[in-house]
Motif scaffolding. Structure first.
Motif, PDB file in Angstrom:
ATOM      1  N   THR A 285      29.873  24.473  40.457  1.00 49.55           N
ATOM      2  CA  THR A 285      30.931  24.738  41.327  1.00 49.55           C
ATOM      3  C   THR A 285      30.606  25.187  42.781  1.00 49.55           C
ATOM      4  O   THR A 285      31.462  25.456  43.540  1.00 49.55           O
ATOM      5  N   ARG A 286      29.604  25.390  42.988  1.00 51.44           N
ATOM      6  CA  ARG A 286      29.198  26.276  44.262  1.00 51.44           C
ATOM      7  C   ARG A 286      29.007  25.263  45.474  1.00 51.44           C
ATOM      8  O   ARG A 286      28.110  25.871  46.577  1.00 51.44           O
ATOM      9  N   GLN A 287      29.234  23.913  45.473  1.00 54.54           N
ATOM     10  CA  GLN A 287      28.822  23.092  46.505  1.00 54.54           C
ATOM     11  C   GLN A 287      29.735  23.636  47.920  1.00 54.54           C
ATOM     12  O   GLN A 287      31.009  24.262  48.077  1.00 54.54           O
ATOM     13  N   LEU A 288      28.859  23.804  49.062  1.00 50.67           N
ATOM     14  CA  LEU A 288      29.332  24.230  50.402  1.00 50.67           C
ATOM     15  C   LEU A 288      30.433  23.829  51.018  1.00 50.67           C
ATOM     16  O   LEU A 288      31.264  24.485  51.506  1.00 50.67           O
ATOM     17  N   ASP A 289      30.693  22.414  50.563  1.00 51.31           N
ATOM     18  CA  ASP A 289      31.872  21.789  51.240  1.00 51.31           C
ATOM     19  C   ASP A 289      32.938  21.661  50.000  1.00 51.31           C
ATOM     20  O   ASP A 289      33.699  20.895  50.279  1.00 51.31           O
ATOM     21  N   GLY A 290      32.910  22.394  48.897  1.00 52.55           N
ATOM     22  CA  GLY A 290      33.838  22.374  47.745  1.00 52.55           C
ATOM     23  C   GLY A 290      34.871  23.272  47.779  1.00 52.55           C
ATOM     24  O   GLY A 290      34.994  24.186  48.687  1.00 52.55           O
ATOM     25  N   ARG A 300      38.982  38.899  49.162  1.00 52.13           N
ATOM     26  CA  ARG A 300      38.426  40.202  49.462  1.00 52.13           C
ATOM     27  C   ARG A 300      37.600  40.682  48.397  1.00 52.13           C
ATOM     28  O   ARG A 300      37.025  41.768  48.426  1.00 52.13           O
ATOM     29  N   ASN A 301      37.765  40.025  47.078  1.00 54.40           N
ATOM     30  CA  ASN A 301      37.230  40.898  45.914  1.00 54.40           C
ATOM     31  C   ASN A 301      35.496  40.821  46.237  1.00 54.40           C
ATOM     32  O   ASN A 301      34.967  39.840  46.920  1.00 54.40           O
ATOM     33  N   PRO A 302      34.954  41.519  45.433  1.00 53.99           N
ATOM     34  CA  PRO A 302      33.332  41.226  45.392  1.00 53.99           C
ATOM     35  C   PRO A 302      33.133  40.007  44.600  1.00 53.99           C
ATOM     36  O   PRO A 302      33.988  39.702  43.515  1.00 53.99           O
ATOM     37  N   LEU A 303      32.496  39.121  44.905  1.00 57.92           N
ATOM     38  CA  LEU A 303      32.058  37.993  44.314  1.00 57.92           C
ATOM     39  C   LEU A 303      30.665  37.694  43.811  1.00 57.92           C
ATOM     40  O   LEU A 303      29.680  38.241  44.449  1.00 57.92           O
ATOM     41  N   GLY A 304      30.435  36.757  42.794  1.00 54.29           N
ATOM     42  CA  GLY A 304      29.233  36.414  42.544  1.00 54.29           C
ATOM     43  C   GLY A 304      29.118  34.978  42.574  1.00 54.29           C
ATOM     44  O   GLY A 304      30.004  34.073  42.766  1.00 54.29           O
ATOM     45  N   VAL A 305      27.698  34.372  42.619  1.00 53.99           N
ATOM     46  CA  VAL A 305      27.445  33.076  42.631  1.00 53.99           C
ATOM     47  C   VAL A 305      26.382  32.990  41.617  1.00 53.99           C
ATOM     48  O   VAL A 305      25.228  33.633  41.658  1.00 53.99           O
ATOM     49  N   LYS A 306      26.402  32.019  40.889  1.00 50.82           N
ATOM     50  CA  LYS A 306      25.299  31.468  39.905  1.00 50.82           C
ATOM     51  C   LYS A 306      24.359  30.695  40.467  1.00 50.82           C
ATOM     52  O   LYS A 306      24.619  29.648  41.034  1.00 50.82           O
ATOM     53  N   LEU A 307      23.036  30.982  40.404  1.00 49.13           N
ATOM     54  CA  LEU A 307      21.948  30.315  41.000  1.00 49.13           C
ATOM     55  C   LEU A 307      20.929  29.736  40.023  1.00 49.13           C
ATOM     56  O   LEU A 307      20.477  30.778  39.407  1.00 49.13           O
ATOM     57  N   LEU A 319      25.365  29.881  51.443  1.00 48.83           N
ATOM     58  CA  LEU A 319      26.149  30.623  50.530  1.00 48.83           C
ATOM     59  C   LEU A 319      26.441  31.714  51.265  1.00 48.83           C
ATOM     60  O   LEU A 319      27.629  32.346  51.282  1.00 48.83           O
ATOM     61  N   MET A 320      25.753  32.494  51.768  1.00 46.97           N
ATOM     62  CA  MET A 320      25.879  33.765  52.424  1.00 46.97           C
ATOM     63  C   MET A 320      26.699  33.845  53.670  1.00 46.97           C
ATOM     64  O   MET A 320      27.414  34.291  54.052  1.00 46.97           O
ATOM     65  N   ASP A 321      26.266  32.581  54.242  1.00 47.20           N
ATOM     66  CA  ASP A 321      27.039  32.270  55.522  1.00 47.20           C
ATOM     67  C   ASP A 321      28.514  31.928  55.386  1.00 47.20           C
ATOM     68  O   ASP A 321      29.382  32.320  56.003  1.00 47.20           O
ATOM     69  N   ARG A 322      28.889  31.577  54.406  1.00 52.22           N
ATOM     70  CA  ARG A 322      30.224  31.063  53.776  1.00 52.22           C
ATOM     71  C   ARG A 322      31.001  32.392  53.138  1.00 52.22           C
ATOM     72  O   ARG A 322      32.120  32.447  53.579  1.00 52.22           O
ATOM     73  N   LEU A 323      30.268  33.127  52.464  1.00 52.58           N
ATOM     74  CA  LEU A 323      30.918  34.130  51.551  1.00 52.58           C
ATOM     75  C   LEU A 323      30.906  35.353  52.056  1.00 52.58           C
ATOM     76  O   LEU A 323      31.655  36.173  51.450  1.00 52.58           O
ATOM     77  N   LEU A 332      28.528  40.436  48.072  1.00 55.82           N
ATOM     78  CA  LEU A 332      27.980  39.188  47.460  1.00 55.82           C
ATOM     79  C   LEU A 332      26.861  39.426  46.659  1.00 55.82           C
ATOM     80  O   LEU A 332      26.004  40.131  46.799  1.00 55.82           O
ATOM     81  N   THR A 333      27.120  38.745  45.354  1.00 57.27           N
ATOM     82  CA  THR A 333      26.035  39.086  44.289  1.00 57.27           C
ATOM     83  C   THR A 333      25.653  37.756  43.682  1.00 57.27           C
ATOM     84  O   THR A 333      26.213  36.758  43.733  1.00 57.27           O
TER      85      THR A 333
END
Length: 463
Positions: A285-290, A300-307, A319-323, A332-333
């Motif tokens: 679900t990490r689509q940049l346009d999703g 404002r929570n700390p966030l993670g993204v699975k890669l 993803l850094m640019d967006r989040l 960001l994690t």
């Protein structure tokens, strides 16, 4: 959402509920594609449940999320290490006091070992109090000619293969909220009421070591024992070590749950997803346009993204640019899930390109999801050796690049399940049949989790 804004006060600030004008801007995700969402049969009933959910007290508070962001930043700098563990998918039926206690106990036991190995604080985080939704590879499941909606977790539908159980039911969102609230109450009681006393946790680990199968870790355990005796002799304030910080986390998958539980912190006027302290966006679900990236870019929570292993450096930087466009430490994690056979090949370039960007990221290893196999007798499982090898590869890559291995993300339970092959217990294909209870993904059991902690502690010493 309709109705006038309602203000609720709590210790440390005031939150405004989800009908406020500030939160209205969060609905931009509704114009985008939201992957892995259920098809609700009754939009009107979903809307009524959403309003009711938006009027409930927050499950966590903004100040707690801010504190966790600071802890995640420390892990990114190599001044702390993150231990994130819990069920692949929580179920309502298993949220008993004993099960919650045993998961917390397992994480605390692992944390003591890792604290000693790392010689630094361990950020303790449970995949608990909200890990109810799971992505699926297909929207439907077919058995004996009958096709029904796939089971997407207890927050959406039931596991039983009947038309009634598999129909998505928005009232399950309220049940998930109530179960999360009771889970958090117990977690706070356990971690603030003396259950987490360092000396008691160490005694639990001594019980683990009493099993001669784990004699390989004797020397390490004796070191911890001597350190605690030294602290006692030196007059350490053990009263201060009776409580611990413990944070909740889950995949922010179901946006119809996350959006109504978003609140505005009156100190800053900024929105927080108050369903948990730390939310992550999954590989699917990490689509940049999703919709998911859009929604979580605004809280404002700390966030993670699975890669996963196909992730490029350009993907990660986008993803850094967006989040986290401003490069706020701890925001960001990246949680890597590459597979033991690929991590040493694909992770270096990814880490190098992200590091060259200059904005801080905390790196965490998920050694579970890239190592799934099917046993010869048909069980969905993993090999303990593969899990450990991926963690070792994660440390190897960061050591070679001079970057920081910031933490570990593990699916585990405090029970004596038999879902993952191997370990000192030597669970084999036949052993899987003894106590395989997960409804989705296989988890490390209590013994395997502690064995992992000793092995990772050794890696931390070497890094």
């Amino acid at each position: 959402m309709v109705g006038a804004a309602r203000v609720s006060t709590y210790a440390g600030g005031v939150t405004v509920d989800s009908s406020s004008e500030v939160l209205a801007g969060l609905d931009s995700w509704r114009d985008l594609t939201a992957h892995q969402q259920p098809s609700w049969p009754d939009a009107g009933e979903l809307a009524r449940v959403s309003v009711e959910l938006s009027q409930q007290p927050p499950l966590v508070f903004a100040g707690e999320a801010d504190r966790l962001r600071e802890r995640m930043a420390a892990a990114g700098r190599g001044e702390a290490f993150v231990l994130q563990g819990g069920d692949c998918a929580e179920t309502f039926a298993e949220l008993t006091a004993d099960n919650i206690r045993d998961k917390v106990k397992t994480i605390l036991q692992m944390a003591v070992v890792l604290t000693y190995g790392a010689s630094m604080p361990i950020v303790k985080m449970g995949r608990m109090a909200g890990q109810f939704a799971k992505p699926r590879s297909s929207d439907t499941e077919t058995r004996d000619g009958l096709t029904l909606p796939a089971y997407r977790g207890d927050i959406i539908n039931g596991f039983e293969f009947t038309p009634e159980a598999r129909m998505p039911d928005p009232h399950r969102l309220l049940e998930a909220y109530r179960n999360s609230a009771s889970t958090l109450n117990l977690i706070r009681a356990f971690t603030q009421g003396g259950f987490a006393d360092l000396r008691q946790v160490h005694e639990w680990n001594r019980g683990f070591m009493a099993n001669r199968s784990y004699s390989a870790y004797d020397a390490f355990a004796r070191e911890i024992d001597r350190a605690i005796r030294f602290m006692q002799a030196a007059g350490a304030d053990f009263d201060a070590l009776k409580t611990v910080e413990f944070y909740s986390s889950h995949e922010g998958l179901l946006l119809d749950y996350e959006r109504p539980l978003t609140r505005v912190d009156s100190r800053t006027g900024e929105p927080y997803a108050c369903s948990g302290h730390f939310l992550w966006v999954g590989e699917r679900t990490r689509q940049l346009d999703g919709a998911h990236v859009e929604f979580f870019s605004r809280v404002r929570n700390p966030l993670g993204v699975k890669l996963g292993p196909t992730t490029t450096g350009a993907d990660a930087i986008a993803l850094m640019d967006r989040l986290n466009p401003d490069g706020e430490p701890g925001r960001l994690t990246f949680i890597t899930r590459m597979g033991a056979g690929r991590i040493r090949d694909v992770l270096p370039t990814l880490v190098e390109e992200v590091t060259a960007d200059g904005r801080p990221v905390t790196w965490i290893c998920d050694p579970m999801h890239g190592n799934g196999i099917t046993s010869e007798n048909g069980y969905k499982t993993r090999r303990f050796s593969d899990v450990i090898d991926e963690v070792r590869g994660f440390f190897d890559v960061h050591r070679s690049l001079g970057t920081v291995p910031g933490g570990l993300h593990v699916e585990l339970t405090g029970d004596d399940v038999t879902e993952v092959l191997g370990g000192t217990e030597a669970i084999d294909d036949l052993g899987l049949t003894r106590n395989y209870t997960t409804l989705v993904d296989p988890r490390l059991n209590h013994q395997q989790s502690l064995e992992m902690a000793f092995l990772v502690a050794e890696m931390l010493r070497e890094s």
